[in-house]
Motif scaffolding. Structure first.
Motif, PDB file in Angstrom:
ATOM      1  N   GLU A   1       0.814  -1.320   0.126  1.00  0.00           N
ATOM      2  CA  GLU A   1      -0.097  -0.156   0.037  1.00  0.00           C
ATOM      3  C   GLU A   1       1.029   1.258   0.033  1.00  0.00           C
ATOM      4  O   GLU A   1       0.384   2.196  -0.774  1.00  0.00           O
ATOM      5  CB  GLU A   1      -1.074   0.108   1.273  1.00  0.00           C
ATOM      6  CG  GLU A   1      -2.144  -1.118   1.104  1.00  0.00           C
ATOM      7  CD  GLU A   1      -2.880  -1.144   2.480  1.00  0.00           C
ATOM      8  OE1 GLU A   1      -3.985  -1.567   2.420  1.00  0.00           O
ATOM      9  OE2 GLU A   1      -2.449  -0.654   3.564  1.00  0.00           O
ATOM     10  N   VAL A   2       1.940   1.270   0.775  1.00  0.00           N
ATOM     11  CA  VAL A   2       2.660   2.441   0.753  1.00  0.00           C
ATOM     12  C   VAL A   2       3.704   2.726  -0.261  1.00  0.00           C
ATOM     13  O   VAL A   2       3.542   3.806  -1.090  1.00  0.00           O
ATOM     14  CB  VAL A   2       3.944   2.148   2.058  1.00  0.00           C
ATOM     15  CG1 VAL A   2       4.761   3.341   2.158  1.00  0.00           C
ATOM     16  CG2 VAL A   2       3.046   2.166   3.426  1.00  0.00           C
ATOM     17  N   LEU A   3       4.132   1.625  -1.093  1.00  0.00           N
ATOM     18  CA  LEU A   3       4.482   1.713  -2.272  1.00  0.00           C
ATOM     19  C   LEU A   3       3.819   2.341  -3.459  1.00  0.00           C
ATOM     20  O   LEU A   3       4.308   3.251  -4.176  1.00  0.00           O
ATOM     21  CB  LEU A   3       5.129   0.461  -2.776  1.00  0.00           C
ATOM     22  CG  LEU A   3       5.820   0.366  -4.220  1.00  0.00           C
ATOM     23  CD1 LEU A   3       7.288   1.321  -4.066  1.00  0.00           C
ATOM     24  CD2 LEU A   3       6.213  -0.953  -4.601  1.00  0.00           C
ATOM     25  N   ALA A   4       2.843   1.706  -3.357  1.00  0.00           N
ATOM     26  CA  ALA A   4       1.573   2.203  -4.530  1.00  0.00           C
ATOM     27  C   ALA A   4       1.246   3.598  -4.338  1.00  0.00           C
ATOM     28  O   ALA A   4       1.155   4.436  -5.301  1.00  0.00           O
ATOM     29  CB  ALA A   4       0.391   1.362  -4.500  1.00  0.00           C
ATOM     30  N   ARG A   5       1.067   4.022  -3.037  1.00  0.00           N
ATOM     31  CA  ARG A   5       0.491   5.426  -2.583  1.00  0.00           C
ATOM     32  C   ARG A   5       1.656   6.354  -3.062  1.00  0.00           C
ATOM     33  O   ARG A   5       1.332   7.541  -3.708  1.00  0.00           O
ATOM     34  CB  ARG A   5       0.360   5.386  -1.209  1.00  0.00           C
ATOM     35  CG  ARG A   5      -0.580   6.703  -0.760  1.00  0.00           C
ATOM     36  CD  ARG A   5      -0.673   6.933   0.612  1.00  0.00           C
ATOM     37  NE  ARG A   5      -1.702   5.854   0.977  1.00  0.00           N
ATOM     38  CZ  ARG A   5      -1.395   4.690   1.860  1.00  0.00           C
ATOM     39  NH1 ARG A   5      -0.295   4.630   2.591  1.00  0.00           N
ATOM     40  NH2 ARG A   5      -2.313   3.871   2.092  1.00  0.00           N
TER      41      ARG A   5
END
Length: 352
Positions: free
Chosen positions: A287-291
């Motif tokens: 989630e952090v990478l995608a965001r």
């Protein structure tokens, strides 16, 4: 990059090294090889020689010449081996054909067709990730290629072993054969391309204008031809100086703008996570990478402020947004997974 004295035996190939080198072909359909991509042509030449490795994989962004090289491979293979049977399909067509054969209980007949071929060519391999049965059939075909027949050549926008959702065995087999990356032309080659593309429409570019266009617009050859075509319709004056080049750059960049909503949806789709999670408070690694990727692209493509980006992505502080954007910019220089994620999302948005 130093100039290379390359001699290719393939017909219709022109080596282009930019400043002071061979000019681009006069016809846009002819194949030129930028200095960044000579290895790909060398791989195709090796694939056409006696006793080649069983597989060839070409990969690179849209507009770098993958399909042109596959066209060249197909033509030259047929010329050298007139009796050869060549099968060529887009990978999505291949996947759909496998699914249809299964539905009609004709898988054996489908497999027999490629088993009798001498060369199988699959373009846009990344689309095969949506067809599980097609992937299984591709694995069987590549295993046969390892044993010597048929030869299999593929092209994809990213390295096959990095395509999300693709059977890992496909990448493992392909990496053992001939592989070659393709890249967009560098500044020196883009200068030559801008001069040639605009020259076909009667334009004369000043050196300052050429430098600006090549530096500010890292476009593919196809996009450069399109920009010259647009300019031919919109500009009455055929003299392009620095000021006119600036207006062309601004016009192109305005047209390229996309919304944060479009970026967020494309990023969520690429990483296979719901949009709500992408914009939410989740702290799972994916989630952090995608965001962070979505926030970086929002700054780069939508040209929104850090404050605006933070507000859209769950009310985050602008310093948090800035940190995420800087992290992705740094990772893009060293991490192939991140770089190819950015490329694929831009392609989904119609930017690449």
């Amino acid at each position: 990059m130093p100039s290379l004295d390359l001699q290719f035996s393939l017909p219709g190939v022109t080596y282009l090294d930019g400043e002071g080198g061979t000019p681009p072909p006069a016809h846009p359909g002819e194949l030129f090889v930028a200095q960044e991509n000579w290895l790909a042509v060398a791989a195709v030449e090796r694939f056409l020689e006696a006793n080649p490795p069983g597989t060839l994989a070409l990969f690179g962004p849209p507009g770098t010449g993958k399909t042109h090289l596959l066209d060249l491979l197909e033509r030259e293979f047929q010329r050298r081996y007139p009796e050869a049977l060549i099968l060529r399909q887009n990978a999505a067509e291949f996947g759909h054909a496998v699914a249809e054969a299964l539905a009609k209980r004709r898988r054996r007949a489908f497999r027999k067709r490629w088993q009798t071929a001498d060369l199988v060519i699959l373009d846009d391999l990344q689309f095969l990730s949506e067809y599980p049965a097609g992937q299984e059939e591709c694995v069987v075909m590549l295993q046969a290629a390892e044993r010597g027949s048929p030869l299999v050549a593929v092209a994809s926008r990213v390295r096959p072993w990095h395509i999300m959702g693709l059977d890992r065995r496909i990448g493992e087999i392909l990496v053992g054969g001939l592989t070659a990356p393709l890249a967009l032309p560098g500044v020196s080659v883009r200068k030559a391309l801008f001069r040639a593309a605009f020259g076909r429409h009667g334009f004369l570019l000043t050196e300052a204008a050429t430098d600006l266009l090549a530096r500010e617009l890292p476009l593919s050859p196809r996009q450069i031809l399109g920009l010259a075509q647009e300019a031919a319709h919109s500009l009455a004056e055929r003299h392009v100086d620095y000021a006119v080049a600036q207006s062309l750059v601004r016009k192109h960049n305005r047209k390229a703008l996309v919304s944060m909503e479009q970026i967020a949806r494309a990023t969520a789709r690429y990483f296979h996570i719901p949009l709500k999670r992408l914009r939410g408070p989740g702290r799972e690694r994916e989630e952090v990478l995608a965001r962070d990727v979505a926030m970086y692209l929002s700054q780069k493509l939508a040209r929104r402020t850090l404050k605006e980006i933070g507000r859209y992505f769950g009310g985050r502080d602008h310093t948090t947004v800035g940190h995420g954007c800087r992290k992705i910019e740094e990772l893009a220089a060293t991490d192939l997974t991140v770089r190819e994620a950015l490329l694929m999302i831009e392609e989904m948005l119609g930017i690449a």
